[in-house]
Design a protein around this motif. Structure first.
Motif, PDB file in Angstrom:
ATOM      1  N   VAL A 156       0.854  -1.187   0.000  1.00 43.60           N
ATOM      2  CA  VAL A 156       0.000   0.000   0.000  1.00 43.60           C
ATOM      3  C   VAL A 156       0.891   1.238   0.000  1.00 43.60           C
ATOM      4  N   VAL A 157       0.695   2.089  -1.014  1.00 48.00           N
ATOM      5  CA  VAL A 157       1.534   3.279  -1.181  1.00 48.00           C
ATOM      6  C   VAL A 157       0.644   4.519  -1.192  1.00 48.00           C
ATOM      7  N   PRO A 158       0.584   5.288  -0.097  1.00 45.01           N
ATOM      8  CA  PRO A 158      -0.119   6.575  -0.146  1.00 45.01           C
ATOM      9  C   PRO A 158       0.745   7.597  -0.874  1.00 45.01           C
ATOM     10  N   ALA A 159       0.146   8.374  -1.767  1.00 49.45           N
ATOM     11  CA  ALA A 159       0.946   9.293  -2.574  1.00 49.45           C
ATOM     12  C   ALA A 159       0.171  10.580  -2.819  1.00 49.45           C
ATOM     13  N   ARG A 160       0.804  11.699  -2.504  1.00 46.03           N
ATOM     14  CA  ARG A 160       0.225  13.013  -2.775  1.00 46.03           C
ATOM     15  C   ARG A 160       1.287  13.890  -3.431  1.00 46.03           C
ATOM     16  N   ASP A 161       1.058  14.260  -4.666  1.00 44.48           N
ATOM     17  CA  ASP A 161       1.994  15.105  -5.416  1.00 44.48           C
ATOM     18  C   ASP A 161       3.402  14.526  -5.408  1.00 44.48           C
ATOM     19  N   GLU A 162       3.519  13.309  -5.892  1.00 42.49           N
ATOM     20  CA  GLU A 162       4.802  12.595  -5.872  1.00 42.49           C
ATOM     21  C   GLU A 162       5.343  12.310  -7.263  1.00 42.49           C
ATOM     22  N   ALA A 163       4.900  13.061  -8.267  1.00 43.66           N
ATOM     23  CA  ALA A 163       5.352  12.796  -9.630  1.00 43.66           C
ATOM     24  C   ALA A 163       6.863  12.943  -9.786  1.00 43.66           C
ATOM     25  N   ALA A 164       7.478  13.789  -8.977  1.00 39.89           N
ATOM     26  CA  ALA A 164       8.920  14.019  -9.111  1.00 39.89           C
ATOM     27  C   ALA A 164       9.745  12.808  -8.688  1.00 39.89           C
ATOM     28  N   VAL A 165       9.260  12.037  -7.722  1.00 35.99           N
ATOM     29  CA  VAL A 165      10.057  10.913  -7.199  1.00 35.99           C
ATOM     30  C   VAL A 165       9.530   9.559  -7.645  1.00 35.99           C
ATOM     31  N   LEU A 166       8.309   9.500  -8.142  1.00 35.47           N
ATOM     32  CA  LEU A 166       7.692   8.208  -8.470  1.00 35.47           C
ATOM     33  C   LEU A 166       8.478   7.407  -9.509  1.00 35.47           C
ATOM     34  N   PRO A 167       9.078   8.032 -10.531  1.00 34.21           N
ATOM     35  CA  PRO A 167       9.842   7.223 -11.491  1.00 34.21           C
ATOM     36  C   PRO A 167      11.032   6.499 -10.870  1.00 34.21           C
ATOM     37  N   GLN A 168      11.523   6.959  -9.727  1.00 34.14           N
ATOM     38  CA  GLN A 168      12.636   6.290  -9.056  1.00 34.14           C
ATOM     39  C   GLN A 168      12.169   5.236  -8.066  1.00 34.14           C
ATOM     40  N   SER A 169      10.955   5.382  -7.533  1.00 30.39           N
ATOM     41  CA  SER A 169      10.508   4.494  -6.468  1.00 30.39           C
ATOM     42  C   SER A 169       9.538   3.412  -6.927  1.00 30.39           C
ATOM     43  N   LEU A 170       8.517   3.789  -7.703  1.00 27.91           N
ATOM     44  CA  LEU A 170       7.490   2.807  -8.061  1.00 27.91           C
ATOM     45  C   LEU A 170       8.029   1.625  -8.862  1.00 27.91           C
ATOM     46  N   PRO A 171       8.911   1.831  -9.854  1.00 28.34           N
ATOM     47  CA  PRO A 171       9.447   0.653 -10.564  1.00 28.34           C
ATOM     48  C   PRO A 171      10.150  -0.337  -9.634  1.00 28.34           C
ATOM     49  N   SER A 172      10.743   0.153  -8.551  1.00 23.84           N
ATOM     50  CA  SER A 172      11.419  -0.761  -7.625  1.00 23.84           C
ATOM     51  C   SER A 172      10.424  -1.655  -6.897  1.00 23.84           C
ATOM     52  N   LEU A 173       9.201  -1.179  -6.700  1.00 25.32           N
ATOM     53  CA  LEU A 173       8.161  -2.003  -6.074  1.00 25.32           C
ATOM     54  C   LEU A 173       7.559  -2.970  -7.078  1.00 25.32           C
ATOM     55  N   LEU A 174       7.286  -2.474  -8.265  1.00 27.44           N
ATOM     56  CA  LEU A 174       6.713  -3.344  -9.294  1.00 27.44           C
ATOM     57  C   LEU A 174       7.683  -4.455  -9.684  1.00 27.44           C
ATOM     58  N   GLY A 175       8.973  -4.203  -9.536  1.00 29.09           N
ATOM     59  CA  GLY A 175       9.984  -5.178  -9.921  1.00 29.09           C
ATOM     60  C   GLY A 175      10.444  -6.085  -8.793  1.00 29.09           C
ATOM     61  N   GLN A 176       9.679  -6.192  -7.717  1.00 29.55           N
ATOM     62  CA  GLN A 176      10.088  -7.050  -6.603  1.00 29.55           C
ATOM     63  C   GLN A 176      10.154  -8.520  -7.016  1.00 29.55           C
ATOM     64  N   ASP A 177      11.241  -9.157  -6.600  1.00 30.99           N
ATOM     65  CA  ASP A 177      11.435 -10.586  -6.855  1.00 30.99           C
ATOM     66  C   ASP A 177      10.841 -11.350  -5.669  1.00 30.99           C
ATOM     67  N   TYR A 178       9.543 -11.596  -5.732  1.00 36.23           N
ATOM     68  CA  TYR A 178       8.855 -12.231  -4.604  1.00 36.23           C
ATOM     69  C   TYR A 178       8.203 -13.528  -5.077  1.00 36.23           C
ATOM     70  N   PRO A 179       8.483 -14.643  -4.402  1.00 37.24           N
ATOM     71  CA  PRO A 179       7.977 -15.941  -4.874  1.00 37.24           C
ATOM     72  C   PRO A 179       6.476 -16.130  -4.684  1.00 37.24           C
ATOM     73  N   GLY A 180       5.869 -15.390  -3.755  1.00 39.41           N
ATOM     74  CA  GLY A 180       4.453 -15.561  -3.497  1.00 39.41           C
ATOM     75  C   GLY A 180       3.606 -14.571  -4.273  1.00 39.41           C
ATOM     76  N   ARG A 181       2.316 -14.534  -3.928  1.00 44.79           N
ATOM     77  CA  ARG A 181       1.399 -13.597  -4.591  1.00 44.79           C
ATOM     78  C   ARG A 181       1.543 -12.219  -3.964  1.00 44.79           C
ATOM     79  N   ALA A 182       1.707 -11.219  -4.802  1.00 45.31           N
ATOM     80  CA  ALA A 182       1.867  -9.851  -4.304  1.00 45.31           C
ATOM     81  C   ALA A 182       1.361  -8.876  -5.356  1.00 45.31           C
ATOM     82  N   GLU A 183       0.887  -7.746  -4.897  1.00 41.30           N
ATOM     83  CA  GLU A 183       0.473  -6.675  -5.793  1.00 41.30           C
ATOM     84  C   GLU A 183       0.629  -5.339  -5.096  1.00 41.30           C
TER      85      GLU A 183
END
Length: 404
Positions: free
Chosen positions: A56-83
Protein backbone atom coordinates in the motif's frame (compact mmCIF):
# COMPACT_ATOMS: atom_id res chain seq x y z
CA UNK A 1 32.14 40.88 46.19
CA UNK A 2 33.16 40.73 42.52
CA UNK A 3 35.71 38.01 43.21
CA UNK A 4 33.12 35.99 45.11
CA UNK A 5 30.69 36.25 42.20
CA UNK A 6 33.47 35.21 39.81
CA UNK A 7 34.26 32.14 41.93
CA UNK A 8 30.57 31.26 42.23
CA UNK A 9 30.12 31.52 38.46
CA UNK A 10 33.15 29.30 37.90
CA UNK A 11 31.85 26.71 40.36
CA UNK A 12 28.40 26.80 38.75
CA UNK A 13 29.87 26.39 35.25
CA UNK A 14 31.99 23.45 36.37
CA UNK A 15 28.98 21.84 38.02
CA UNK A 16 26.84 22.16 34.89
CA UNK A 17 29.69 20.78 32.79
CA UNK A 18 30.02 17.82 35.14
CA UNK A 19 26.28 17.21 34.91
CA UNK A 20 26.43 17.26 31.11
CA UNK A 21 29.31 14.76 31.15
CA UNK A 22 27.35 12.52 33.54
CA UNK A 23 24.37 12.59 31.19
CA UNK A 24 26.57 11.63 28.26
CA UNK A 25 28.12 8.73 30.17
CA UNK A 26 24.61 7.51 30.97
CA UNK A 27 23.55 7.86 27.33
CA UNK A 28 26.67 5.96 26.28
CA UNK A 29 26.02 3.00 28.57
CA UNK A 30 22.41 3.11 29.73
CA UNK A 31 20.24 4.06 26.75
CA UNK A 32 20.06 0.75 24.95
CA UNK A 33 23.34 1.24 23.06
CA UNK A 34 21.32 3.48 20.75
CA UNK A 35 24.44 4.81 19.04
CA UNK A 36 25.43 1.50 17.47
CA UNK A 37 24.19 0.97 13.91
CA UNK A 38 24.32 -2.82 13.78
CA UNK A 39 20.58 -3.42 14.23
CA UNK A 40 19.72 -4.74 10.77
CA UNK A 41 17.19 -7.33 9.60
CA UNK A 42 17.16 -10.21 12.11
CA UNK A 43 18.23 -13.75 11.16
CA UNK A 44 15.75 -15.24 8.74
CA UNK A 45 15.04 -18.31 6.66
CA UNK A 46 12.81 -18.69 3.63
CA UNK A 47 9.37 -20.01 4.56
CA UNK A 48 8.08 -23.18 2.96
CA UNK A 49 5.09 -21.30 1.62
CA UNK A 50 5.33 -17.60 0.79
CA UNK A 51 2.34 -15.65 2.14
CA UNK A 52 0.40 -13.18 0.00
CA UNK A 53 1.24 -9.49 0.38
CA UNK A 54 -0.40 -6.25 -0.66
CA UNK A 55 1.87 -3.21 -0.92
CA UNK A 56 0.00 0.00 0.00
CA UNK A 57 1.53 3.28 -1.18
CA UNK A 58 -0.12 6.58 -0.15
CA UNK A 59 0.95 9.29 -2.57
CA UNK A 60 0.22 13.01 -2.78
CA UNK A 61 1.99 15.10 -5.42
CA UNK A 62 4.80 12.59 -5.87
CA UNK A 63 5.35 12.80 -9.63
CA UNK A 64 8.92 14.02 -9.11
CA UNK A 65 10.06 10.91 -7.20
CA UNK A 66 7.69 8.21 -8.47
CA UNK A 67 9.84 7.22 -11.49
CA UNK A 68 12.64 6.29 -9.06
CA UNK A 69 10.51 4.49 -6.47
CA UNK A 70 7.49 2.81 -8.06
CA UNK A 71 9.45 0.65 -10.56
CA UNK A 72 11.42 -0.76 -7.62
CA UNK A 73 8.16 -2.00 -6.07
CA UNK A 74 6.71 -3.34 -9.29
CA UNK A 75 9.98 -5.18 -9.92
CA UNK A 76 10.09 -7.05 -6.60
CA UNK A 77 11.43 -10.59 -6.86
CA UNK A 78 8.85 -12.23 -4.60
CA UNK A 79 7.98 -15.94 -4.87
CA UNK A 80 4.45 -15.56 -3.50
CA UNK A 81 1.40 -13.60 -4.59
CA UNK A 82 1.87 -9.85 -4.30
CA UNK A 83 0.47 -6.68 -5.79
CA UNK A 84 0.84 -2.92 -5.39
CA UNK A 85 -2.00 -0.54 -4.49
CA UNK A 86 -1.17 3.14 -4.93
CA UNK A 87 -3.61 5.57 -3.37
CA UNK A 88 -3.56 8.95 -5.08
CA UNK A 89 -4.33 11.37 -2.25
CA UNK A 90 -5.75 14.32 -4.18
CA UNK A 91 -2.59 15.00 -6.18
CA UNK A 92 -2.46 17.97 -8.49
CA UNK A 93 0.63 16.90 -10.42
CA UNK A 94 -0.65 13.81 -12.21
CA UNK A 95 0.71 11.28 -9.72
CA UNK A 96 -1.99 8.70 -10.46
CA UNK A 97 -1.67 8.97 -14.23
CA UNK A 98 2.11 8.72 -14.01
CA UNK A 99 1.85 5.59 -11.85
CA UNK A 100 -0.35 3.88 -14.44
CA UNK A 101 2.04 4.90 -17.22
CA UNK A 102 5.04 3.49 -15.34
CA UNK A 103 3.21 0.20 -14.79
CA UNK A 104 2.34 -0.07 -18.49
CA UNK A 105 6.02 0.02 -19.40
CA UNK A 106 7.21 -2.53 -16.85
CA UNK A 107 6.51 -6.19 -16.30
CA UNK A 108 6.16 -7.15 -12.68
CA UNK A 109 3.65 -6.96 -9.85
CA UNK A 110 0.16 -5.80 -10.80
CA UNK A 111 -0.73 -2.22 -9.91
CA UNK A 112 -4.04 -0.75 -8.77
CA UNK A 113 -4.41 3.03 -8.57
CA UNK A 114 -7.33 4.51 -6.63
CA UNK A 115 -8.29 7.74 -4.91
CA UNK A 116 -10.36 8.06 -1.71
CA UNK A 117 -11.24 11.73 -2.03
CA UNK A 118 -10.50 14.38 0.56
CA UNK A 119 -10.03 13.15 4.15
CA UNK A 120 -12.92 13.79 6.55
CA UNK A 121 -12.39 15.82 9.75
CA UNK A 122 -10.29 13.92 12.26
CA UNK A 123 -8.13 12.14 9.68
CA UNK A 124 -4.72 13.03 8.32
CA UNK A 125 -4.50 12.72 4.55
CA UNK A 126 -1.88 9.97 4.66
CA UNK A 127 -3.82 7.78 7.07
CA UNK A 128 -7.06 8.32 5.13
CA UNK A 129 -5.21 7.11 2.02
CA UNK A 130 -3.75 4.16 3.95
CA UNK A 131 -7.23 3.26 5.18
CA UNK A 132 -8.56 3.21 1.63
CA UNK A 133 -5.61 1.09 0.52
CA UNK A 134 -6.10 -1.41 3.34
CA UNK A 135 -9.81 -1.71 2.52
CA UNK A 136 -8.92 -2.57 -1.09
CA UNK A 137 -6.20 -4.93 0.07
CA UNK A 138 -8.48 -6.89 2.40
CA UNK A 139 -10.58 -7.94 -0.56
CA UNK A 140 -7.48 -9.89 -1.68
CA UNK A 141 -7.09 -11.42 1.81
CA UNK A 142 -3.32 -10.90 2.13
CA UNK A 143 -1.47 -12.20 5.16
CA UNK A 144 0.79 -9.13 5.19
CA UNK A 145 0.58 -5.48 4.24
CA UNK A 146 3.66 -3.53 3.23
CA UNK A 147 3.06 0.14 4.00
CA UNK A 148 5.68 2.15 2.17
CA UNK A 149 5.96 5.80 1.16
CA UNK A 150 6.02 7.01 -2.43
CA UNK A 151 9.60 8.30 -2.08
CA UNK A 152 11.05 4.95 -0.97
CA UNK A 153 13.02 2.78 -3.43
CA UNK A 154 13.38 -0.91 -2.58
CA UNK A 155 16.05 -3.37 -3.69
CA UNK A 156 14.59 -6.29 -5.71
CA UNK A 157 14.74 -8.65 -2.72
CA UNK A 158 13.35 -6.17 -0.16
CA UNK A 159 9.86 -7.66 0.14
CA UNK A 160 11.25 -11.18 0.24
CA UNK A 161 13.66 -10.28 3.05
CA UNK A 162 10.99 -8.48 5.09
CA UNK A 163 8.54 -11.36 4.90
CA UNK A 164 11.21 -13.95 5.71
CA UNK A 165 12.28 -11.91 8.77
CA UNK A 166 8.68 -11.53 9.96
CA UNK A 167 7.92 -15.22 9.54
CA UNK A 168 11.20 -16.39 11.12
CA UNK A 169 10.92 -14.11 14.15
CA UNK A 170 7.17 -14.22 14.62
CA UNK A 171 6.93 -10.44 14.29
CA UNK A 172 3.71 -8.57 13.58
CA UNK A 173 5.72 -5.56 12.38
CA UNK A 174 9.07 -5.56 10.66
CA UNK A 175 10.10 -2.00 9.86
CA UNK A 176 13.26 -0.61 8.33
CA UNK A 177 14.37 2.99 8.57
CA UNK A 178 15.19 3.82 4.98
CA UNK A 179 18.56 5.35 4.28
CA UNK A 180 17.76 9.01 3.59
CA UNK A 181 19.40 10.99 0.82
CA UNK A 182 22.64 12.71 1.81
CA UNK A 183 23.95 14.78 -1.09
CA UNK A 184 23.73 18.52 -0.42
CA UNK A 185 25.67 20.32 2.34
CA UNK A 186 22.58 20.67 4.53
CA UNK A 187 21.60 17.04 4.04
CA UNK A 188 25.08 15.97 5.12
CA UNK A 189 24.88 18.17 8.21
CA UNK A 190 21.31 17.47 9.30
CA UNK A 191 20.06 14.11 7.99
CA UNK A 192 22.41 11.70 9.84
CA UNK A 193 21.73 13.68 13.02
CA UNK A 194 17.98 13.31 12.43
CA UNK A 195 18.32 9.52 12.46
CA UNK A 196 20.77 9.67 15.39
CA UNK A 197 18.28 11.67 17.49
CA UNK A 198 15.49 9.24 16.56
CA UNK A 199 17.62 6.31 17.71
CA UNK A 200 18.36 8.15 20.94
CA UNK A 201 14.64 8.55 21.64
CA UNK A 202 13.71 5.02 20.50
CA UNK A 203 16.67 2.64 21.00
CA UNK A 204 16.20 -0.10 18.43
CA UNK A 205 17.43 -2.85 20.75
CA UNK A 206 14.58 -2.17 23.17
CA UNK A 207 11.82 -2.07 20.58
CA UNK A 208 11.86 -5.76 19.74
CA UNK A 209 12.37 -6.97 23.31
CA UNK A 210 9.94 -7.99 25.99
CA UNK A 211 10.90 -7.63 29.62
CA UNK A 212 10.69 -4.75 32.05
CA UNK A 213 7.79 -2.34 31.77
CA UNK A 214 10.14 0.37 30.53
CA UNK A 215 11.56 -1.83 27.78
CA UNK A 216 8.27 -3.44 26.75
CA UNK A 217 6.53 -0.13 26.18
CA UNK A 218 9.26 1.20 23.86
CA UNK A 219 7.63 1.16 20.45
CA UNK A 220 8.41 2.83 17.15
CA UNK A 221 8.44 2.15 13.44
CA UNK A 222 9.75 3.95 10.38
CA UNK A 223 6.80 4.91 8.21
CA UNK A 224 8.66 4.56 4.94
CA UNK A 225 8.87 0.77 5.24
CA UNK A 226 6.49 -1.16 7.52
CA UNK A 227 5.59 -4.79 6.91
CA UNK A 228 2.45 -5.37 8.97
CA UNK A 229 0.61 -8.62 9.59
CA UNK A 230 -3.00 -8.10 8.49
CA UNK A 231 -4.37 -9.90 11.53
CA UNK A 232 -2.37 -7.59 13.82
CA UNK A 233 -3.66 -4.54 11.95
CA UNK A 234 -7.25 -5.69 12.48
CA UNK A 235 -6.63 -6.43 16.16
CA UNK A 236 -5.11 -2.97 16.72
CA UNK A 237 -7.75 -1.25 14.56
CA UNK A 238 -5.19 0.18 12.15
CA UNK A 239 -5.46 2.83 10.88
CA UNK A 240 -8.75 3.94 12.48
CA UNK A 241 -7.26 3.93 15.99
CA UNK A 242 -4.53 6.39 14.94
CA UNK A 243 -6.44 8.38 12.31
CA UNK A 244 -5.35 11.83 13.54
CA UNK A 245 -1.72 10.97 14.34
CA UNK A 246 0.84 13.28 12.75
CA UNK A 247 3.69 10.94 13.74
CA UNK A 248 1.79 7.99 12.37
CA UNK A 249 4.62 5.44 12.31
CA UNK A 250 5.27 5.65 16.07
CA UNK A 251 1.52 5.67 16.76
CA UNK A 252 1.07 2.57 14.60
CA UNK A 253 3.83 0.69 16.42
CA UNK A 254 2.41 1.63 19.81
CA UNK A 255 -1.07 0.48 18.82
CA UNK A 256 0.18 -2.88 17.54
CA UNK A 257 2.46 -3.47 20.52
CA UNK A 258 -0.27 -2.33 22.91
CA UNK A 259 -2.62 -4.96 21.46
CA UNK A 260 -0.12 -7.73 22.09
CA UNK A 261 1.87 -7.62 18.85
CA UNK A 262 5.60 -8.11 18.44
CA UNK A 263 7.52 -5.47 16.54
CA UNK A 264 11.02 -5.01 15.16
CA UNK A 265 12.75 -1.89 13.85
CA UNK A 266 16.21 -1.46 12.42
CA UNK A 267 18.32 0.38 9.87
CA UNK A 268 18.01 -0.51 6.21
CA UNK A 269 20.78 -1.58 3.87
CA UNK A 270 18.80 -1.75 0.63
CA UNK A 271 15.81 0.54 1.20
CA UNK A 272 16.46 4.16 0.30
CA UNK A 273 14.58 7.44 0.29
CA UNK A 274 14.91 9.32 -2.98
CA UNK A 275 13.31 12.53 -1.74
CA UNK A 276 15.74 15.47 -1.87
CA UNK A 277 16.04 18.09 0.85
CA UNK A 278 18.64 20.35 -0.79
CA UNK A 279 17.97 23.49 1.28
CA UNK A 280 17.87 24.09 5.01
CA UNK A 281 14.32 25.38 4.59
CA UNK A 282 13.22 22.01 3.19
CA UNK A 283 14.65 20.23 6.21
CA UNK A 284 13.13 22.79 8.57
CA UNK A 285 9.69 22.14 7.10
CA UNK A 286 10.15 18.37 7.39
CA UNK A 287 11.21 18.56 11.04
CA UNK A 288 8.98 21.40 12.22
CA UNK A 289 5.75 19.81 11.01
CA UNK A 290 6.00 17.04 13.61
CA UNK A 291 8.37 18.26 16.35
CA UNK A 292 5.68 19.87 18.53
CA UNK A 293 3.38 16.89 17.96
CA UNK A 294 6.18 14.70 19.33
CA UNK A 295 5.93 16.81 22.51
CA UNK A 296 2.15 16.27 22.59
CA UNK A 297 1.57 20.02 22.08
CA UNK A 298 2.56 20.74 25.69
CA UNK A 299 4.45 23.96 26.47
CA UNK A 300 6.04 22.44 29.58
CA UNK A 301 7.44 19.55 27.55
CA UNK A 302 8.73 22.08 25.02
CA UNK A 303 10.49 24.04 27.77
CA UNK A 304 11.95 20.84 29.22
CA UNK A 305 13.16 19.73 25.80
CA UNK A 306 14.88 23.05 25.13
CA UNK A 307 16.65 22.88 28.50
CA UNK A 308 17.64 19.26 27.95
CA UNK A 309 19.03 19.96 24.47
CA UNK A 310 21.00 22.89 25.87
CA UNK A 311 22.41 20.82 28.73
CA UNK A 312 23.32 17.81 26.63
CA UNK A 313 24.52 19.39 23.39
CA UNK A 314 25.31 23.06 23.97
CA UNK A 315 26.96 23.01 27.39
CA UNK A 316 30.02 20.91 26.39
CA UNK A 317 31.40 23.29 23.70
CA UNK A 318 30.36 26.30 25.78
CA UNK A 319 32.28 24.90 28.75
CA UNK A 320 35.40 24.50 26.62
CA UNK A 321 35.20 28.14 25.54
CA UNK A 322 34.39 29.45 29.04
CA UNK A 323 37.08 27.31 30.62
CA UNK A 324 39.71 28.52 28.17
CA UNK A 325 38.65 32.15 28.59
CA UNK A 326 38.61 32.07 32.41
CA UNK A 327 41.58 29.79 32.92
CA UNK A 328 39.44 27.09 34.53
CA UNK A 329 41.09 23.88 33.45
CA UNK A 330 38.46 21.77 35.24
CA UNK A 331 35.61 23.38 33.30
CA UNK A 332 37.42 23.01 29.98
CA UNK A 333 38.33 19.36 30.61
CA UNK A 334 34.79 18.46 31.68
CA UNK A 335 33.33 20.16 28.61
CA UNK A 336 35.86 18.59 26.24
CA UNK A 337 35.24 15.14 27.72
CA UNK A 338 31.48 15.44 27.22
CA UNK A 339 32.03 16.76 23.69
CA UNK A 340 34.29 13.84 22.82
CA UNK A 341 31.78 11.28 24.13
CA UNK A 342 29.08 13.03 22.10
CA UNK A 343 31.18 12.96 18.93
CA UNK A 344 32.20 9.35 19.53
CA UNK A 345 28.60 8.18 19.75
CA UNK A 346 27.80 9.99 16.51
CA UNK A 347 30.61 8.43 14.46
CA UNK A 348 28.83 5.08 13.78
CA UNK A 349 25.87 6.95 12.25
CA UNK A 350 28.19 9.01 10.06
CA UNK A 351 29.87 5.80 8.90
CA UNK A 352 26.46 4.27 8.14
CA UNK A 353 25.75 7.30 5.94
CA UNK A 354 29.22 7.01 4.38
CA UNK A 355 30.22 10.45 5.61
CA UNK A 356 33.59 11.72 6.88
CA UNK A 357 34.20 12.01 10.61
CA UNK A 358 34.48 15.80 10.91
CA UNK A 359 30.70 16.50 11.19
CA UNK A 360 30.80 14.67 14.53
CA UNK A 361 32.41 17.74 16.10
CA UNK A 362 29.62 19.90 14.64
CA UNK A 363 26.84 17.93 16.34
CA UNK A 364 26.30 20.73 18.92
CA UNK A 365 25.60 23.16 16.07
CA UNK A 366 23.24 20.70 14.40
CA UNK A 367 21.46 20.14 17.72
CA UNK A 368 21.07 23.91 18.04
CA UNK A 369 19.38 23.94 14.63
CA UNK A 370 17.02 21.21 15.85
CA UNK A 371 16.31 23.26 18.98
CA UNK A 372 15.33 26.23 16.82
CA UNK A 373 13.20 24.05 14.56
CA UNK A 374 11.40 22.56 17.57
CA UNK A 375 10.59 26.02 18.89
CA UNK A 376 9.51 27.05 15.38
CA UNK A 377 7.18 24.02 15.29
CA UNK A 378 5.46 25.25 18.47
CA UNK A 379 5.25 28.81 17.17
CA UNK A 380 3.71 27.66 13.88
CA UNK A 381 1.21 25.52 15.78
CA UNK A 382 0.05 28.43 17.93
CA UNK A 383 -0.29 30.54 14.79
CA UNK A 384 -2.60 27.91 13.33
CA UNK A 385 -0.05 26.64 10.81
CA UNK A 386 1.26 23.64 12.70
CA UNK A 387 1.55 20.15 11.16
CA UNK A 388 1.35 21.64 7.66
CA UNK A 389 2.33 19.38 4.78
CA UNK A 390 1.65 19.58 1.04
CA UNK A 391 -1.11 22.13 1.32
CA UNK A 392 -2.84 20.69 4.39
CA UNK A 393 -2.78 21.81 8.01
CA UNK A 394 -3.97 19.40 10.68
CA UNK A 395 -5.55 20.23 14.01
CA UNK A 396 -4.09 18.80 17.16
CA UNK A 397 -5.77 15.58 18.39
CA UNK A 398 -8.89 16.42 20.36
CA UNK A 399 -9.59 19.62 18.44
CA UNK A 400 -11.86 17.68 16.08
CA UNK A 401 -14.75 15.59 17.44
CA UNK A 402 -14.02 11.88 17.40
CA UNK A 403 -16.19 9.48 15.45
CA UNK A 404 -18.60 7.43 17.44
Amino acid sequence: MGQTAHVSAAVWTSAVSALSLAVWLWLLLGQGMYWLTDVRLPPRRDPGDWPSVCVVVPARDEAAVLPQSLPSLLGQDYPGRAEVILIDDGSGDGTGELARELARHQDGLPLTVASPGAPPPGWTGKLWAVRHGIVLARAREPEYLLLTDADIAHAPDSLRSLVAAARSGGFDIVSQMARLRVTSFWERLVVPAFVYFFCQLYPFRRIGREGTKRVSRTAAAAGGCVLLRTEAAERARIPDAIRNAVIDDVALARAVKGSGGRIWLGLADRVDSVRPYPRLGDLRQMISRSAYAQLRYRPLLLAGTVLALALVYLVPPSAVVVGAATGSAATAVLGASAWLVMAGTYLPMLRYYRQPAWPALLLPFTAFLYLLMTVDSAVQHHRGRGAAWKGRTYARPGAVPEEG
